[in-house]
Design an enzyme around this catalytic site. Structure first.
Site, PDB file in Angstrom:
ATOM      1  N   ASN A  43       0.829  -1.203   0.000  1.00 51.34           N
ATOM      2  CA  ASN A  43       0.000   0.000   0.000  1.00 51.34           C
ATOM      3  C   ASN A  43       0.866   1.257   0.000  1.00 51.34           C
ATOM      4  O   ASN A  43       1.947   1.307   0.616  1.00 51.34           O
ATOM      5  CB  ASN A  43      -1.029   0.000   1.144  1.00 51.34           C
ATOM      6  CG  ASN A  43      -0.454  -0.257   2.517  1.00 51.34           C
ATOM      7  OD1 ASN A  43       0.552  -0.938   2.666  1.00 51.34           O
ATOM      8  ND2 ASN A  43      -1.104   0.292   3.528  1.00 51.34           N
ATOM      9  N   GLU A  45       0.231   5.201   0.640  1.00 53.64           N
ATOM     10  CA  GLU A  45      -0.745   6.198   1.084  1.00 53.64           C
ATOM     11  C   GLU A  45      -0.373   7.600   0.614  1.00 53.64           C
ATOM     12  O   GLU A  45       0.689   7.815   0.026  1.00 53.64           O
ATOM     13  CB  GLU A  45      -0.874   6.123   2.616  1.00 53.64           C
ATOM     14  CG  GLU A  45      -1.427   4.767   3.049  1.00 53.64           C
ATOM     15  CD  GLU A  45      -1.698   4.663   4.535  1.00 53.64           C
ATOM     16  OE1 GLU A  45      -1.243   5.538   5.314  1.00 53.64           O
ATOM     17  OE2 GLU A  45      -2.383   3.688   4.924  1.00 53.64           O
ATOM     18  N   CYS A  54      -4.074   0.595  -2.577  1.00 53.95           N
ATOM     19  CA  CYS A  54      -3.957  -0.630  -1.778  1.00 53.95           C
ATOM     20  C   CYS A  54      -2.853  -1.529  -2.331  1.00 53.95           C
ATOM     21  O   CYS A  54      -2.479  -1.442  -3.507  1.00 53.95           O
ATOM     22  CB  CYS A  54      -5.258  -1.414  -1.803  1.00 53.95           C
ATOM     23  SG  CYS A  54      -6.573  -0.701  -0.810  1.00 53.95           S
ATOM     24  N   GLU A  56      -3.043  -4.612  -3.123  1.00 46.19           N
ATOM     25  CA  GLU A  56      -3.551  -5.437  -4.229  1.00 46.19           C
ATOM     26  C   GLU A  56      -3.540  -4.653  -5.535  1.00 46.19           C
ATOM     27  O   GLU A  56      -3.250  -5.199  -6.605  1.00 46.19           O
ATOM     28  CB  GLU A  56      -4.984  -5.903  -3.933  1.00 46.19           C
ATOM     29  CG  GLU A  56      -5.108  -6.818  -2.726  1.00 46.19           C
ATOM     30  CD  GLU A  56      -5.316  -6.069  -1.413  1.00 46.19           C
ATOM     31  OE1 GLU A  56      -4.846  -4.923  -1.295  1.00 46.19           O
ATOM     32  OE2 GLU A  56      -5.949  -6.633  -0.512  1.00 46.19           O
ATOM     33  N   CYS A  86     -10.167  -5.113   0.511  1.00 45.99           N
ATOM     34  CA  CYS A  86     -11.311  -4.200   0.599  1.00 45.99           C
ATOM     35  C   CYS A  86     -12.245  -4.462  -0.588  1.00 45.99           C
ATOM     36  O   CYS A  86     -11.897  -5.188  -1.535  1.00 45.99           O
ATOM     37  CB  CYS A  86     -10.840  -2.749   0.612  1.00 45.99           C
ATOM     38  SG  CYS A  86     -10.288  -2.134  -1.001  1.00 45.99           S
ATOM     39  N   CYS A  89     -10.814  -3.720  -4.044  1.00 43.85           N
ATOM     40  CA  CYS A  89      -9.781  -4.674  -4.468  1.00 43.85           C
ATOM     41  C   CYS A  89     -10.371  -6.037  -4.800  1.00 43.85           C
ATOM     42  O   CYS A  89      -9.830  -6.767  -5.619  1.00 43.85           O
ATOM     43  CB  CYS A  89      -8.688  -4.780  -3.411  1.00 43.85           C
ATOM     44  SG  CYS A  89      -7.652  -3.308  -3.419  1.00 43.85           S
TER      45      CYS A  89
HETATM   46  N1  THU Z   1      -5.124  -1.888   2.722  1.00 45.68           N
HETATM   47  C1  THU Z   1      -4.571  -2.583   1.695  1.00 45.68           C
HETATM   48  O1  THU Z   1      -3.607  -2.134   1.066  1.00 45.68           O
HETATM   49  N2  THU Z   1      -5.116  -3.795   1.390  1.00 45.68           N
HETATM   50  C2  THU Z   1      -6.081  -4.419   2.114  1.00 45.68           C
HETATM   51  O2  THU Z   1      -6.429  -5.548   1.780  1.00 45.68           O
HETATM   52  C3  THU Z   1      -6.704  -3.743   3.254  1.00 45.68           C
HETATM   53  C4  THU Z   1      -6.280  -2.334   3.480  1.00 45.68           C
HETATM   54  C5  THU Z   1      -4.509  -0.603   3.103  1.00 45.68           C
HETATM   55  C6  THU Z   1      -5.245   0.642   2.732  1.00 45.68           C
HETATM   56  C7  THU Z   1      -4.657   1.634   3.719  1.00 45.68           C
HETATM   57  O3  THU Z   1      -3.418   2.123   3.220  1.00 45.68           O
HETATM   58  C8  THU Z   1      -4.360   0.790   4.947  1.00 45.68           C
HETATM   59  O4  THU Z   1      -4.336  -0.550   4.508  1.00 45.68           O
HETATM   60  C9  THU Z   1      -5.377   0.950   6.063  1.00 45.68           C
HETATM   61  O5  THU Z   1      -6.654   0.748   5.602  1.00 45.68           O
END
Ligand code: THU
Length: 135
Positions: A43, A45, A54, A56, A86, A89
């Site tokens: 991920n 941000e 994300c 994925e 999520c 994804c």
């Molecule tokens: N996140 C992912 O990258 N993949 C997931 O399957 C669940 C959540 C990330 C998004 C955000 O940067 C952090 O986790 C908190 O939600």
């Protein structure tokens, strides 16, 4: 879990590279294609929170950029009881998943649960135009 060790290690390694200063929640994803190639993502941000990507999403982009179109197995790792992909994804994985795609969800110790795509996203939206070739 021996045949999943490579996916687990790939996801565990890329997770450590996540850029997540806002949530402090690091996620790694590893995708295997039918020919055995593995692509990873973490991920990333952003100060403008919705701009974040994300793990994925990053892994899917890496796979598509390398010329692959199908995911036969996926593994997501996060330091949570159950770091399932999520909703957005799930749709991303569905687009490229083979009919037998299994998504493994791991914590730092190992795989906790495995889901079929239909369990994660029943009655998924799809269009006919989907292509597995290079165009
Ligand atoms: N996140 C992912 O990258 N993949 C997931 O399957 C669940 C959540 C990330 C998004 C955000 O940067 C952090 O986790 C908190 O939600």
């Amino acid at each position: 879990m021996t045949d999943l060790n490579d996916l687990f290690e790939a996801a565990r390694t890329v997770r450590k590279r996540a850029y997540a200063p806002y949530s402090n929640f690091l996620v790694g994803a590893a995708l295997r294609t039918p020919d055995g190639s593995v692509f990873t993502g973490c991920n990333v941000e952003n100060a403008s929170y919705p701009v974040s990507v994300c793990a994925e999403g990053g892994a899917v982009s890496a796979m598509i950029s390398a010329g692959h179109r199908e995911i036969s197995e996926a593994l997501v790792i996060g330091d949570a009881a159950l770091c399932t992909p999520c909703g957005m994804c799930r749709q991303r994985l569905k687009e490229f998943g083979t009919d037998t795609l299994v998504v493994h969800v791991a914590d730092l110790e190992g795989i906790r649960r495995s889901f079929t795509m239909d369990e994660l996203l029943p009655a998924a939206f799809e269009l006919e135009e989907k292509r597995t070739g290079s165009r």
